[in-house]
Design an enzyme around this catalytic site. Structure first.
Site, short mmCIF file in Angstrom:
data_model
loop_
_atom_site.label_atom_id
_atom_site.label_comp_id
_atom_site.label_asym_id
_atom_site.label_seq_id
_atom_site.Cartn_x
_atom_site.Cartn_y
_atom_site.Cartn_z
N ASP A 497 0.85 -1.19 0.00
CA ASP A 497 0.00 0.00 0.00
C ASP A 497 0.89 1.24 0.00
O ASP A 497 2.11 1.15 0.14
CB ASP A 497 -0.88 -0.06 1.26
CG ASP A 497 -2.05 0.94 1.23
OD1 ASP A 497 -2.27 1.57 0.18
OD2 ASP A 497 -2.73 1.05 2.26
N ARG A 580 -1.64 -1.13 -4.44
CA ARG A 580 -2.54 0.01 -4.67
C ARG A 580 -2.09 0.82 -5.89
O ARG A 580 -2.90 1.19 -6.72
CB ARG A 580 -2.62 0.91 -3.44
CG ARG A 580 -3.73 1.95 -3.58
CD ARG A 580 -4.03 2.68 -2.28
NE ARG A 580 -3.00 3.66 -1.95
CZ ARG A 580 -3.08 4.51 -0.92
NH1 ARG A 580 -4.14 4.46 -0.11
NH2 ARG A 580 -2.11 5.36 -0.67
N ASP A 596 -9.44 3.66 -1.36
CA ASP A 596 -10.09 4.01 -0.10
C ASP A 596 -11.43 4.68 -0.36
O ASP A 596 -11.60 5.90 -0.18
CB ASP A 596 -9.18 4.90 0.73
CG ASP A 596 -7.87 4.19 1.08
OD1 ASP A 596 -7.85 2.95 1.03
OD2 ASP A 596 -6.89 4.88 1.39
N ASP A 1391 -8.83 -26.00 -69.19
CA ASP A 1391 -9.55 -24.99 -68.41
C ASP A 1391 -10.90 -24.73 -69.09
O ASP A 1391 -11.15 -25.19 -70.21
CB ASP A 1391 -8.69 -23.72 -68.36
CG ASP A 1391 -9.17 -22.71 -67.33
OD1 ASP A 1391 -10.09 -23.03 -66.55
OD2 ASP A 1391 -8.62 -21.59 -67.31
N GLU A 1394 -16.38 -26.37 -67.99
CA GLU A 1394 -17.60 -26.68 -67.24
C GLU A 1394 -18.79 -27.06 -68.14
O GLU A 1394 -19.69 -27.74 -67.61
CB GLU A 1394 -17.97 -25.48 -66.35
CG GLU A 1394 -17.02 -25.27 -65.20
CD GLU A 1394 -15.67 -24.68 -65.62
OE1 GLU A 1394 -14.65 -24.99 -64.99
OE2 GLU A 1394 -15.65 -23.94 -66.63
N ASP A 1498 -9.95 -20.17 -59.57
CA ASP A 1498 -9.50 -18.78 -59.63
C ASP A 1498 -9.77 -18.09 -58.30
O ASP A 1498 -10.70 -17.29 -58.15
CB ASP A 1498 -10.21 -18.06 -60.77
CG ASP A 1498 -9.88 -18.69 -62.13
OD1 ASP A 1498 -8.85 -19.38 -62.21
OD2 ASP A 1498 -10.65 -18.49 -63.08
#
Length: 1829
Positions: A497, A580, A596, A1391, A1394, A1498
């Site tokens: 303290d 403290r 305090d 490539d 799809e 990608d």
């Protein structure tokens, strides 16, 4: 004219005049600056301020001191504009004050660090505020991590005081984590800086709003902030947690003062604040590392101004995505908190001046008597003799040496106080005060300004000296005195303290001298406005410097010294320190109380913001004096304070001298206060395991313990101001009563499920304020849904409670899930986390399964603790059964142990005996009726009318995402006949006509179906469903099924049953009884264009389905739907990508210690989706074909993949060179760029095998046509190939049809009729699309938008139908012509297959034929689904032909286009090159792996793509395509340095390892950055090349056995449930664990070490125990571990595989715990066709046991040119006993003594070099090593 001569007198006078002039100038300078010629104050010309017109809120005060006037303001060169409002500065800065900035010019020899910015500052000519301005400054900024920026402004000419912090390191020029320019901007004139958040460019800290002032004793800087949500700064009493930004000034300077609600400075020094930016949660923190007296002004701009009177400006800006993350960053910087001892979490009683030990004991006894939970008793300074440290009052406290034993006898602890000030007076009876005398001998005291004379003050004992804890002699003295005193008075911990430092005299007993330290030019707004008030003179001397500089460090230095004292006294005992005064970093060693306070209702309120702030400051062990320190309390106040104080981390009742006692028992044993206190302290003690775990989290991660609501609910602005409630961690909400005479509190309930802790009932409110009824004995206590809180039966002390059984409170969230942790150790020993001497649990609840996973269990509790009770909140229905699995044992819980409260919805499991430290799984069949619903309206916009029209049930759901429209239980089909045979079953099915047909437009339900089940083998079955009356499309992909079924039921791993209504198939695993397929659920639908079937799953652990970017490897079953339809779509969340893989692997909820796995494949190629739901269940929806399922039974994950690939086809074995590193980019301008790249890579010595060309090499993107910019490419390729390199070029399927010059590819295609057309009934035309090829004779303007470019420039393109044999022949011819006539190559990259088109359907975008095929009645959730199935591809009505001539719609076979493209390409490659080579394809379908590898598409240059690439690779491992990887550093966007380097490290362990990026982006290859990047890339690729023999062997095993190469941890450690969720680590095969850094700025990663022996690849050392491990990961490092028990073949790396394959073969022999290991090697010529099938290979196995390594040749057909010699053998785990000899025995049995070996006894690595013996690997040999023992 001659020169005039001066007389002697004239000369003398002249010299004297010059000397006087020089002296005068020097005096003037000295007078003005205080230093000769260094510092200036005044301008030489009249200064005219440039006064800006700015909002009042943005004025920066130029006259912070008192007495501002117009004339005084203008003297400072500032702007004067008075207002009616006094809070706003009337005198404010102009824009021409401050400094100018000049960036540092780097000389050639100095390396530029992109993470560092530095320069010099020069003061602009302007008047001074307080004099002594420093003209030139240095500026240094460094982005230390991605989340921490430091900038420092200092004097380059003179060293100024800087905080000597024990934990924070100085600026270091480390390797950059990222570029600082992306975070920090500097304005040059006037100097200012802007700190930005990198991810959104938001300005966070902007100092351009005001000038920098940097004088010797006055430093000021201001910064604009992005929001008013500011928290922190201290230590003060802040009446609210969120700061008021209306011109508030807070002084910071440690001071012994009362925390009474004023704005004055208190005990600690904390120049840190946190700013919450907005509802996103993004936050940042600002820390000024400066210990001088300062003040901080907050103003409504919003902005902050710092004024400090010394030191330097040393700022840290900390970035976080949440407030909690900012705190974690700050605490990582200053030091993470200590875990307090367990007993210190108990309740504590203290007061100042009990008067005597008898009074202390009376207090103890009365609180024991009422049964109050109570662990610790204190004594304040009254125990001392005349308040002298290290003494005790031998009269009033005569028995104090035995007091600790008295407390210990009842399981309690004793803490006493020490102050720093040491009395100079003698002891009672005129005895010497030895502590003072010894300190004087050691010169331990703070001195006056002369550096010699001890400074005298006055504190409690009278005249005192003050220890200088910055002096090593003082620290030794302090530790020694403490040790001596402890031996006299035993105690358990220490309270320090008065260490601000406090002094009852102003400065000293002599006063303080009049100088600039005691009276600086400017004094911040500290209490009393004098720096030395109630402390020491500022010119006092300490070892660290003047007290002026180190005053606020006094408490900090005392803490550091006290820590050494405590370690000396308590050794390995953890103990406790309470201080403290504090400074950032004390939390690493100590706790704190809020000082305090007083017994009033204000202070009970203000304690909560104080605790929350110390949570920010890294001091989680915090609390206020319960019931108040000063003044007499009253029962109501003390009762309410005891209630809330029961939830302070530091829970102590403490009051002051002269006031009534206030310990709970004082109020009487029957008082409501005692009853209420006992009640809530019992709850506290029940929850101490949770609180202790929170401290563990604080210690290990920096998480807060007491937590503001805004940290958890930052997106809710209502939480931003809440400071009358608080949380324990994430999960416990405390709502106290803080006002007198009230029983109803206005409380906020955040947005979550909450349960009342006491009633266990669910709270109805959420995200709203409520009036909470809290009568006199109650406070609000609520558990957050989603929590699992560990508990323990309470007792009156922790000594006894720790012996009691434990339990769990489980609070279900909205999804009926929960999670939690437990940390447990002995509660007292230091460093149990670091030593591993602890237990750690992770608890998780999902779908009625509570997993209690002991992730670490090295501590054995002496009390043999067990989990006794488990309470589950929110369980609506009683379970029919509860089981507990422990290892191989399953226990069914007796009904007497199960209690369910239907009203409260609480399930209680009682009387359990689950041993602490063991793993358990507790299961109950959680009947969540809403989760049993199957969606009848998966389309959007369901409503009640639509639902009823489908014959379904409409009922709103309480749970999120649950369908409101769902099928009746008997909806579907029923069987009318069934035929069962030994090989299967056949059913005739009839639709349940009770319900109307949904009849989606054009797709009527089919009334009768046929189903068949076939038992193909012991581990595989098929179930198929089709229309027996009309032929439907079936997938033409051939599968390898056994020629005869398995008719012996005893051999089959499965049993199949069926249900009648609704019809369903149920598959059970015979060994466990687990139901792994159950389609006996409603909703089976079979129509022409929509088929649906659902099944229950055996667990929530499901993996697979693709190709889609998944954020986790394990699927989230909370109503997620994933579309599958091949599309040119870059990876993205819920975006269907390039391939289609309707396969999943499921784990089965274990009923024994062994977990089983199975796989399910739906052979259907139509557009489809799958929906998961928490039942757990899965729904398939497909738009055509039939249902044709294949199930494989494993039972291990690896066997599942092997069985699946046996069905669809084993993966191709790629050429050895294709395992080397590869480079590509879309955007090479010409062949010179490729040549330059090749040259630079060679010069850098980076291993590199394959170079690519993307479509740039083509003329106008035409297949098979070389562009003129690449005319030199064939020659370049030839030269590269001559040096061992390989070349791959790209081919797209689309062929231009608009050429004006001969184009053989198109012309021969027309001639052979290979292109896709319309059905003859519609047209005989080609279905034209547009892809990359451009029209001839056009110049493409790439600045135009994409659609315009496609319209103007892209030519018509035709798509080959690769199903046709003639198309394969045409394709071969084109490839062959290109190879023979244009350019050589080694592999092919296909490539856009799809197939992709840049128009939708066809040119003109009008598809012929049935429009329902383009826009079917049900659309899966595909990307751009509103555009139809033909979006970015062909019309679905396009017609193709199978190889047997059968016509098929593109609608049915679209997903097979890439698959059909792959085999003709692979066949052509082999035919043309005569070698194996490699094909890499974008679009895939099951069995594509037979011919090709795949890259993940990608991707984007972003951090998340790193970990997602691991998930993608693991999924393609399931799909039978092991040769896979992602584009390293990303394809789209600009790669960033750190990310790309981390990606290079990760990508070095992709099977397909290629760095590839897109057009218009900067280069990202390894030699495009700097030498550091190139070196790091070289190093990690050298590791890859070293291990290529191992990787190639794994590829062989995949080819022959179907094993995975990239392997999830769960495949090897499936019985370890932790591995089931891991997707940020992966294995190469069974033996190499890769743990990459995947996040920005990290220098360590959390990696999981499964239960085996593992060796660090880099050091050869065995790692510690299994579990989660923090792995250091600097920027040049990737964590690799080799599994014990395995032998890895390796070779010395070279620049390409042509050279590395010539090196001797090495072996890494990683011994297991029992010193054994095994491995194998496959070797061939590396590129021959079918070498395995033709017997042209070597297969050998290695075995190590009993210090002996043997080589067993299993097959040798290797040609002489490809044979290997044995090189270096590394044996890891060879032991700590020195190896004395190594003997190698050759194939003829001849022993050879080897001298070339070394044995490292530390790492236990034995290295043996056998190269000199020329031992052939294709012949048997053995090697033995001996210790001589």
């Amino acid at each position: 004219m001659g020169k005039r001569r001066f007389s002697g007198l004239e000369v003398t006078l002249g010299v004297m005049f010059l000397l006087m002039a020089v002296m005068a100038v020097a005096l003037v300078v000295l007078f003005l600056t205080g230093e000769p010629g260094v510092i200036k104050d005044e301008t030489t010309e009249a200064f005219v301020p440039s006064c800006p017109i700015i909002p009042l809120a943005e004025r920066v005060d130029c006259y912070p001191d008192t007495g501002a006037s117009k004339s005084l303001c203008e003297q400072r060169g500032c702007c004067w504009s008075p207002l009616e409002e006094r809070s706003v500065p009337w005198c404010f800065f102009p824009t021409n004050h401050g400094y100018t900035y000049t960036p540092h010019i780097y000389p050639p020899e100095e390396m530029i660090n992109p993470a560092v910015m530095k320069g010099s500052l020069k003061r602009m000519a302007s008047p001074s505020l307080f004099g002594a301005d420093i003209e030139e400054l240095s500026f240094h900024a460094e982005l230390q991590t991605s989340r921490r920026l430091r900038f420092k402004i200092s004097d380059p000419q003179k060293k100024r005081f800087e905080v000597p912090h024990e934990h924070v390191v100085n600026i270091q020029n480390t390797q950059p984590s990222t570029r600082i320019s992306e975070t920090l901007d500097v304005t040059h004139q006037p100097f200012g800086l802007k700190v930005r958040r990198k991810d959104n460019n938001k300005v966070l800290f902007d100092t351009t709003m005001g000038p920098l002032v940097f004088a010797d004793q006055y430093l000021q800087i201001s910064a604009r902030l992005p929001s008013h949500n500011i928290y922190g700064l201290g230590e003060h009493v802040h009446r609210n947690y969120q700061h008021d930004t209306y011109w508030k000034t807070w002084p910071i300077f440690t001071r012994d003062a009362f925390p009474n609600g004023g704005t004055h400075n208190l005990y600690g020094h904390y120049p840190f604040f946190l700013c919450l930016e907005d509802e996103s949660g993004k936050s940042f923190g600002v820390f000024l590392m400066n210990s001088n007296a300062m003040e901080v002004t907050l103003q409504p701009a919003p902005a902050v101004t710092y004024r400090t009177i010394g030191g330097v400006l040393d700022f840290y800006i900390l970035f976080g995505d949440t407030p909690e993350q900012v705190v974690q960053e700050f605490i990582l910087l200053i030091g993470r908190p200590v875990i307090p001892p367990y007993w210190s979490l108990g309740f504590q009683i203290s007061r100042w001046n009990y008067g005597s030990l008898a009074e202390v004991k009376e207090t103890v006894e009365r609180n024991r008597a009422v049964g109050l939970p109570y662990d610790i008793q204190y004594t304040d300074i009254d125990y001392m003799e005349d308040k002298k440290d290290f003494t005790y009052d031998s009269v009033k406290f005569r028995d104090l040496p035995q007091f600790a034993d008295y407390l210990h006898d009842k399981g309690q602890r004793y803490i006493l106080i020490l102050d720093p000030a040491i009395a100079t007076s003698r002891r009672v009876g005129n005895a010497s005060y030895d502590s003072y005398d010894r300190g004087t001998e050691k010169n331990a005291w703070v001195t006056e300004s002369d550096g010699t004379t001890p400074l005298l003050g006055e504190v409690w004992p009278g005249e005192t000296v003050f220890p200088d804890y910055t002096n090593p002699n003082c620290i030794d003295w302090w530790a020694d005195e403490y040790d001596r005193f402890y031996n006299e008075v035993k105690h358990d911990a220490l309270w320090i303290d008065m260490n601000e430092v406090a002094n009852f005299k102003k400065g000293s007993t002599k006063g303080c001298d009049d100088n600039s330290l005691n009276y600086p030019p400017y004094t911040p707004m500290v209490l009393d406005e004098v720096l030395y008030s109630k402390t020491l003179c500022m010119d006092a001397k300490q070892t660290w410097g003047n007290h002026y500089d180190v005053h606020s460090l006094y408490g900090y230095s005392m803490v550091l010294a006290t820590e050494q004292a405590l370690q000396r006294v308590f050794g390995e005992n953890r103990t406790l320190m309470l201080t403290r005064s504090s400074f950032p970093g004390v939390g690493k060693y100590a706790g704190h109380w809020l000082g305090d306070n007083a017994a009033n209702w204000n202070d009970i309120k203000w304690a909560i913001p104080g605790m929350l702030e110390f949570g920010l400051f890294g001091v989680p062990y915090i609390g206020a004096d319960i019931c108040g320190f000063f003044d007499d309390t009253n029962e109501e106040l003390c009762r309410r304070w005891m209630q809330v104080g029961a939830f302070y981390p530091f829970s102590r009742n403490h009051n002051a001298e002269g006031y009534k006692p206030q310990d709970p028992a004082y109020f009487g044993p029957d008082s409501l206060l005692v009853k209420s206190s006992k009640h809530y302290l019992n709850i506290r003690y029940t929850l101490l395991p949770y609180l202790y775990t929170l401290f563990y989290k604080a210690h290990t991660t920096g998480e807060t313990v007491v937590r503001p609501l805004l940290h958890e609910f930052y997106s809710d602005s209502a939480t931003w101001k809440v400071d009358r409630q608080f949380l324990w961690g994430k999960h416990l909400l405390i709502t106290p009563v803080l006002d007198p005479g009230v029983e109803t509190v206005r409380a906020y309930v955040p947005d979550a499920v909450w349960y009342d802790y006491e009633s266990m009932e669910r709270l109805a409110a959420r995200r709203q304020h409520v009036d909470m009824y809290l009568p006199a004995d109650k406070l609000g206590l609520h558990i957050r849904g989603g929590a699992i809180l560990p508990t323990q039966r309470p007792a009156v002390t922790t000594t006894y409670s720790r012996r009691q059984p434990m339990g769990l409170i489980v609070a279900l969230d909205d999804n009926s899930q929960a999670a939690g942790e437990l940390f447990w150790d002995d509660g007292d020993t230091r460093a149990t986390v670091e030593t591993g001497n602890h237990i750690h649990y992770k608890f998780s609840l999902f779908n009625g399964e509570l997993t209690m996973q002991a992730t670490h269990a090295s501590y054995k509790d002496p009390n043999n603790l067990t989990f006794e009770n488990i309470t589950v909140l929110g369980v609506a229905f009683p379970p029919s059964a509860v089981s507990i699995t422990h290892g191989d044992t399953i226990t069914i819980l007796s009904e007497r142990n199960i209690h369910h409260d239907t009203d409260k919805k609480v399930l209680s499991l009682r009387g359990l005996s689950l041993a602490l430290g063991q793993t358990y799984v507790v299961r109950w069949d959680q009947v969540v009726t809403e989760y049993q619903r199957f969606d009848c309206h998966p389309e959007e916009h369901a409503d009640e009318a639509k639902c009823h029209a489908r014959g379904c049930i409409w009922e709103p759901a309480n749970l999120e995402k649950v369908p409101w429209c769902f099928y009746p239980q008997d909806y579907g089909y029923t069987y009318t006949t069934v035929k069962q045979t030994a090989s299967g079953m056949i059913f005739d099915l009839s639709r349940n006509s009770k319900y109307r047909s949904i009849n989606r437009p054009g797709s009527p339900d089919i009334s009768t179906l046929r189903a068949e089940i076939r038992y193909h083998s012991e581990h595989m079955l098929q179930f198929k469903m089709w229309d027996p009356n009309q032929q439907r499309y079936e997938v033409p992909v051939p599968l390898s099924v056994p020629p005869t079924p398995e008719t012996d039921e005893g051999k089959r791993l499965y049993t199949v049953t069926f249900t009648k209504q609704p019809f369903g198939i149920q598959v059970f695993r015979k060994s466990t009884g687990t139901k792994i397929w159950d389609s006996s659920v409603p909703g089976l639908t079979f129509s022409d264009l929509f088929i649906q079937v659902s099944t229950r799953l055996s667990s929530e652990y499901v993996y697979g389905f693709g190709e889609t970017e998944h954020p986790t490897y394990k699927h989230n079953l909370n109503y997620h739907t994933w579309g599958m339809f091949a599309k040119d779509q870059p990876p993205g969340y819920k975006m269907n990508c390039y391939g289609v893989h309707p396969f999943y692997m499921g784990l089965e909820t274990p009923t024994t210690a062994t977990t089983h796995a199975h796989g399910v494949f739906l052979q259907n190629s139509n557009a489809m989706d799958v929906t998961f739901q928490p039942t757990p269940a899965l729904t398939y929806r497909t738009l055509g074909g039939i249902l044709d399922f294949y199930m494989v039974l494993g039972p291990t994950p690896e066997l599942v993949v092997q069985q699946y690939t046996a069905l669809i086809g084993r993966p191709v074995l790629p050429a050895y060179w294709s395992l080397g590193f590869q480079l590509c980019r879309y955007g090479y301008a010409n062949d010179t760029e490729i040549a330059d790249l090749y040259r630079d890579m060679k010069a850098a010595g980076i291993p590199y095998d394959v170079q690519y060309a993307d479509i740039d090499y083509m003329e106008r993107q035409l297949n098979f046509v070389l562009d003129h910019e690449f005319e030199g490419l064939p020659t370049l390729v030839d030269s590269m190939r001559a040096e061992g390199m390989r070349f791959i070029f790209i081919l797209d399927p689309a062929i231009s049809g608009n050429e004006t010059l001969p184009y053989p590819a198109f012309e021969r295609g027309i001639e052979k009729d290979v292109f896709i057309k319309w059905p003859a009934a519609l047209s005989d035309e080609i279905v034209w699309g547009k892809v990359w090829p451009d029209f001839p004779n056009v110049t493409v303007d790439e600045s135009l938008d994409w659609d315009t470019q496609v319209k103007l420039y892209r030519s018509y393109a035709a798509f080959p139908d690769f199903f046709l044999n003639r198309t394969a022949e045409w394709w071969l011819q084109e490839i062959k012509d290109f190879y023979e006539n244009t350019m050589k190559f080694d592999g092919l990259w296909i490539d856009m297959n799809e197939p992709a088109s840049f128009v939708h359907g066809t040119v003109g975008e009008t598809c012929l034929g049935d429009p329902l095929l383009e826009n079917p009645p049900y659309m899966p959730p595909l990307e751009s689904k509103e555009r139809g199935l033909n979006h970015k591809t062909l019309c679905m009505n396009s017609q193709q032909f199978l190889s047997d001539g059968t016509p098929v719609r593109h609608y049915d076979v679209h997903n097979l286009y890439g698959w059909s493209h792959t085999k003709p390409t692979y066949d052509a490659l082999l035919n043309v090159t005569g070698n194996r080579g490699v094909v890499v394809t974008r679009s895939t379908y099951p069995s594509s792996g037979k011919w090709a590898g795949h890259w993940l598409g990608d991707n984007n240059a972003s951090w998340d793509q790193l970990y997602k690439s691991i998930i993608g690779m693991m999924e393609f491992s399931l799909f039978g395509i092991p040769y896979t990887g992602a584009d390293i550093c990303g394809f789209f966007s600009t790669a960033e340095y750190e990310m790309c380097l981390r990606w290079m490290q990760l990508g070095a362990f992709y099977p397909f390892s290629r760095n590839h990026n897109g057009k218009f982006n900067p280069r990202q290859d390894p030699v495009s950055w700097n030498s550091t990047f190139a070196e790091a890339s070289r190093d990690v690729l050298n590791i890859r090349y070293t291990l290529l023999p191992y990787l190639y062997t794994l590829m062989f095993e995949a080819h022959v056995h179907g094993s995975t190469v990239v392997r999830p941890l769960l495949h090897e450690f499936v019985n370890d449930r932790t591995t089931w969720d891991i997707h940020k680590q992966f294995l190469w095969g069974p033996a190499l664990l890769i743990t990459p850094a995947l996040d920005q700025g990290v220098t360590q990663v959390e990696g999981y070490i499964p239960d085996a022996r593992w060796y660090d690849y880099h050091t050869a050392k065995a790692v510690g125990k299994p579990g989660w491990v923090t792995m250091p990961t600097p920027l040049d490092h990737i964590n690799l571990h080799v599994r014990g028990g395995y032998i890895l073949p390796w070779q010395k790396p070279e620049t390409n595989t042509q050279y590395s394959r010539r090196n001797p073969l090495g072996l890494i022999v990683a011994l297991s715990d029992i010193a054994t290991a095994q491995g194998s090697l496959f070797w061939d010529d590396g590129e021959g066709i079918d070498t395995y099938e033709n017997g042209a290979y070597l297969l050998t196995s290695f075995t190590a046991a009993s210090n002996n390594l043997t080589n067993h040749v299993e097959f040798n057909g290797l040609s002489e040119a490809d044979r290997l010699l044995l090189g270096i053998v590394k044996v890891w785990g060879a032991g700590t006993v020195e190896i004395k000899e190594v003997i190698l025995t050759d194939k003829d049995g001849r022993p050879h003594m080897l001298e070339a070996y070394s044995h490292n006894l530390v790492t236990q690595e034995l290295i043996v070099n056998a190269t000199s013996l020329s031992i052939a690997v294709h012949e048997s040999f053995s090697m033995t090593w001996k210790t001589g023992i």
